[in-house]
Motif scaffolding. Structure first.
Motif, PDB file in Angstrom:
ATOM      1  N   SER A 111       0.904  -1.060   0.019  1.00 16.48           N
ATOM      2  CA  SER A 111      -0.052   0.065   0.147  1.00 16.48           C
ATOM      3  C   SER A 111       0.896   1.215  -0.012  1.00 16.48           C
ATOM      4  O   SER A 111       0.404   2.348  -0.466  1.00 16.48           O
ATOM      5  CB  SER A 111      -0.739  -0.129   1.397  1.00 16.48           C
ATOM      6  OG  SER A 111      -1.817  -1.098   1.353  1.00 16.48           O
ATOM      7  N   LYS A 112       2.172   1.174   0.454  1.00 14.85           N
ATOM      8  CA  LYS A 112       2.777   2.248   0.669  1.00 14.85           C
ATOM      9  C   LYS A 112       4.102   2.501  -0.350  1.00 14.85           C
ATOM     10  O   LYS A 112       4.516   3.585  -0.747  1.00 14.85           O
ATOM     11  CB  LYS A 112       3.551   2.552   1.844  1.00 14.85           C
ATOM     12  CG  LYS A 112       2.484   2.671   3.156  1.00 14.85           C
ATOM     13  CD  LYS A 112       3.035   2.548   4.563  1.00 14.85           C
ATOM     14  CE  LYS A 112       2.170   2.953   5.496  1.00 14.85           C
ATOM     15  NZ  LYS A 112       2.496   2.702   6.898  1.00 14.85           N
ATOM     16  N   ASP A 113       4.680   1.248  -0.928  1.00 15.24           N
ATOM     17  CA  ASP A 113       5.876   1.250  -1.618  1.00 15.24           C
ATOM     18  C   ASP A 113       5.576   0.891  -3.089  1.00 15.24           C
ATOM     19  O   ASP A 113       6.438   1.267  -3.921  1.00 15.24           O
ATOM     20  CB  ASP A 113       6.686   0.113  -0.943  1.00 15.24           C
ATOM     21  CG  ASP A 113       7.228   0.126   0.366  1.00 15.24           C
ATOM     22  OD1 ASP A 113       7.161   1.364   0.701  1.00 15.24           O
ATOM     23  OD2 ASP A 113       7.508  -0.900   0.857  1.00 15.24           O
ATOM     24  N   LEU A 114       4.288   1.143  -3.178  1.00 21.46           N
ATOM     25  CA  LEU A 114       3.840   0.709  -4.756  1.00 21.46           C
ATOM     26  C   LEU A 114       2.721   1.719  -5.127  1.00 21.46           C
ATOM     27  O   LEU A 114       1.797   2.020  -4.448  1.00 21.46           O
ATOM     28  CB  LEU A 114       3.575  -0.525  -5.120  1.00 21.46           C
ATOM     29  CG  LEU A 114       4.564  -1.698  -5.235  1.00 21.46           C
ATOM     30  CD1 LEU A 114       3.712  -3.081  -5.080  1.00 21.46           C
ATOM     31  CD2 LEU A 114       5.660  -1.591  -6.355  1.00 21.46           C
ATOM     32  N   ARG A 115       2.785   2.167  -6.443  1.00 21.82           N
ATOM     33  CA  ARG A 115       1.705   3.085  -6.996  1.00 21.82           C
ATOM     34  C   ARG A 115       0.983   2.603  -8.080  1.00 21.82           C
ATOM     35  O   ARG A 115       1.541   2.046  -9.097  1.00 21.82           O
ATOM     36  CB  ARG A 115       2.241   4.499  -7.237  1.00 21.82           C
ATOM     37  CG  ARG A 115       1.243   5.404  -7.694  1.00 21.82           C
ATOM     38  CD  ARG A 115       2.016   6.745  -8.667  1.00 21.82           C
ATOM     39  NE  ARG A 115       2.986   7.172  -7.661  1.00 21.82           N
ATOM     40  CZ  ARG A 115       2.564   8.537  -6.944  1.00 21.82           C
ATOM     41  NH1 ARG A 115       1.299   8.948  -7.194  1.00 21.82           N
ATOM     42  NH2 ARG A 115       3.540   9.058  -6.129  1.00 21.82           N
ATOM     43  N   GLY A 116      -0.257   2.344  -7.950  1.00 21.20           N
ATOM     44  CA  GLY A 116      -1.197   1.695  -8.829  1.00 21.20           C
ATOM     45  C   GLY A 116      -1.080   2.627 -10.103  1.00 21.20           C
ATOM     46  O   GLY A 116      -1.373   3.613 -10.247  1.00 21.20           O
ATOM     47  N   VAL A 117      -0.928   1.978 -11.372  1.00 23.82           N
ATOM     48  CA  VAL A 117      -0.814   2.576 -12.623  1.00 23.82           C
ATOM     49  C   VAL A 117      -2.154   2.196 -13.542  1.00 23.82           C
ATOM     50  O   VAL A 117      -3.045   3.277 -13.684  1.00 23.82           O
ATOM     51  CB  VAL A 117       0.268   1.999 -13.512  1.00 23.82           C
ATOM     52  CG1 VAL A 117       0.049   2.920 -14.803  1.00 23.82           C
ATOM     53  CG2 VAL A 117       1.354   2.384 -12.877  1.00 23.82           C
ATOM     54  N   GLY A 118      -2.811   1.176 -13.563  1.00 26.76           N
ATOM     55  CA  GLY A 118      -3.828   0.931 -14.164  1.00 26.76           C
ATOM     56  C   GLY A 118      -4.110  -0.686 -14.202  1.00 26.76           C
ATOM     57  O   GLY A 118      -3.559  -1.419 -14.099  1.00 26.76           O
ATOM     58  N   MET A 119      -5.494  -0.916 -14.349  1.00 25.74           N
ATOM     59  CA  MET A 119      -5.816  -2.292 -14.434  1.00 25.74           C
ATOM     60  C   MET A 119      -5.883  -2.728 -15.882  1.00 25.74           C
ATOM     61  O   MET A 119      -6.010  -1.773 -16.752  1.00 25.74           O
ATOM     62  CB  MET A 119      -7.264  -2.557 -14.085  1.00 25.74           C
ATOM     63  CG  MET A 119      -7.738  -3.872 -13.610  1.00 25.74           C
ATOM     64  SD  MET A 119      -6.594  -4.568 -12.215  1.00 25.74           S
ATOM     65  CE  MET A 119      -7.412  -3.575 -10.965  1.00 25.74           C
ATOM     66  N   LEU A 120      -5.818  -3.971 -16.217  1.00 25.26           N
ATOM     67  CA  LEU A 120      -5.614  -4.532 -17.720  1.00 25.26           C
ATOM     68  C   LEU A 120      -6.778  -5.304 -17.844  1.00 25.26           C
ATOM     69  O   LEU A 120      -7.333  -5.295 -19.221  1.00 25.26           O
ATOM     70  CB  LEU A 120      -4.063  -4.952 -17.986  1.00 25.26           C
ATOM     71  CG  LEU A 120      -3.095  -3.996 -18.055  1.00 25.26           C
ATOM     72  CD1 LEU A 120      -1.861  -4.994 -18.240  1.00 25.26           C
ATOM     73  CD2 LEU A 120      -3.066  -2.758 -18.598  1.00 25.26           C
TER      74      LEU A 120
END
Length: 320
Positions: A111-120
């Protein structure tokens, strides 16, 4: 006061300009799409489907790297700690949302170390068995499991297919022994070979084996039947009311990635995954194309994390 407002406005304008310039210049080196599982699984299939079009769109080399290990945590940790600004993670988002609940300790915080870009894409799970298994529906499989030991192949302990299997087991009082693997491809391979008898896995990677007659499908984990398997009843139809599960593939980047770069990648991925060529390729294998903005992705991930935490608690699944 007026000067203060002016300074703040100027600072914000300069920040926006800098972010836009940074996104315009990006990418400046080879882009890596890290798949934290072995080759041949659903995430790997999608990564290779989008890598060519993404390379063409960004005018930069895009490579797919498989980094399996620790139920997907090895590759995920690698991306979480990447600081080159050109490393993407393509994984089962549901599995990533489960991770924090299953593992007592992790080298990263999803939740803190990754940033969501988009679903595929999304594909429901298929409940399949080796053709030698004398069961043609879920009820017969449950009854058979009470008479003889059945090995249930799981792509990884704590993965979405594993927890889906646990949920079905609890609801039907089935009895099977879970055999963990390092990814979907290996779990499928051993079930095809008859070393394990039961498997639950994403439709995208499993359907080809069903179509080839190497696996027998007994149920689909979707609310409604899927057109490619119109004669196969859903698991909900077979007595597990309201049951639905599946594999969500999405892309994330390290949390430190500039928002403008994330937005640029998100826009390109959304365009690529909805293009006729890629969409038709995935749909023909049982996947549904899904797109989300980074903000929608963040909301979805948090909801998945809470939902699966409840399932993990009920199933008593924990890894030290």
């Amino acid at each position: 006061m007026i000067r203060s407002i002016f300074v703040r406005a100027l600072t914000a304008t300069l920040a926006l300009a800098a972010g836009g310039a940074q996104a315009q210049a990006w990418p400046t080196q080879t882009i890596r799409i890290v798949v934290p599982y072995s080759p041949g699984g659903s995430s790997d299939i999608i990564a290779r489907a989008i890598s060519g079009p993404l390379s063409e769109a960004l005018k930069q080399t895009v490579i797919v790297e498989n980094k399996p290990g620790a139920n997907g945590n090895t590759g995920t940790d690698f991306v979480a700690k990447a600081n080159d600004g050109h490393t993407l993670l393509l994984c089962d988002v549901g599995a990533l949302a489960i991770t924090a609940s299953v593992y007592a300790k992790l080298p990263f915080d999803p939740s803190k170390d990754l940033r969501g870009v988009g679903m595929l894409a999304y594909s429901p799970h298929l409940l399949v068995v080796h053709p030698s298994v004398k069961a043609n529906n879920l009820q017969e499989l449950v009854a058979l499991s009470h008479k003889e030991p059945l090995n249930f192949a799981v792509t990884a302990i704590g993965s979405a297919p594993h927890l889906a299997g646990v949920a079905v087991e609890k609801a039907t009082k089935a009895q099977w022994t879970y055999i963990p693997y390092k990814g979907g491809a290996q779990a499928i391979g051993d079930t095809v070979a008859g070393q394990t008898q039961v498997l639950m896995n994403g439709m995208l990677a499993t359907l080809p084996q069903v179509q080839a007659g190497k696996l027998k499908v007994l149920g689909v984990s979707k609310a409604t039947r899927v057109p490619l398997l119109a004669n196969v009843p859903t698991i909900a139809e077979q007595g597990v009311k309201g049951f639905e599960s599946g594999t969500w593939q999405g892309v994330l980047m390290p949390a430190a990635t500039p928002p403008a770069v994330v937005a640029k990648v998100a826009a390109e991925l959304s365009r690529i995954i909805r293009s006729p060529e890629v969409r038709e390729r995935l749909v023909s294998q049982g996947a549904e194309v899904y797109t989300m903005t980074p903000a929608e992705f963040a909301t979805f991930f948090e909801r998945e994390r809470k939902n699966w935490a409840s399932v993990v608690a009920q199933g008593g699944v924990k890894i030290e």
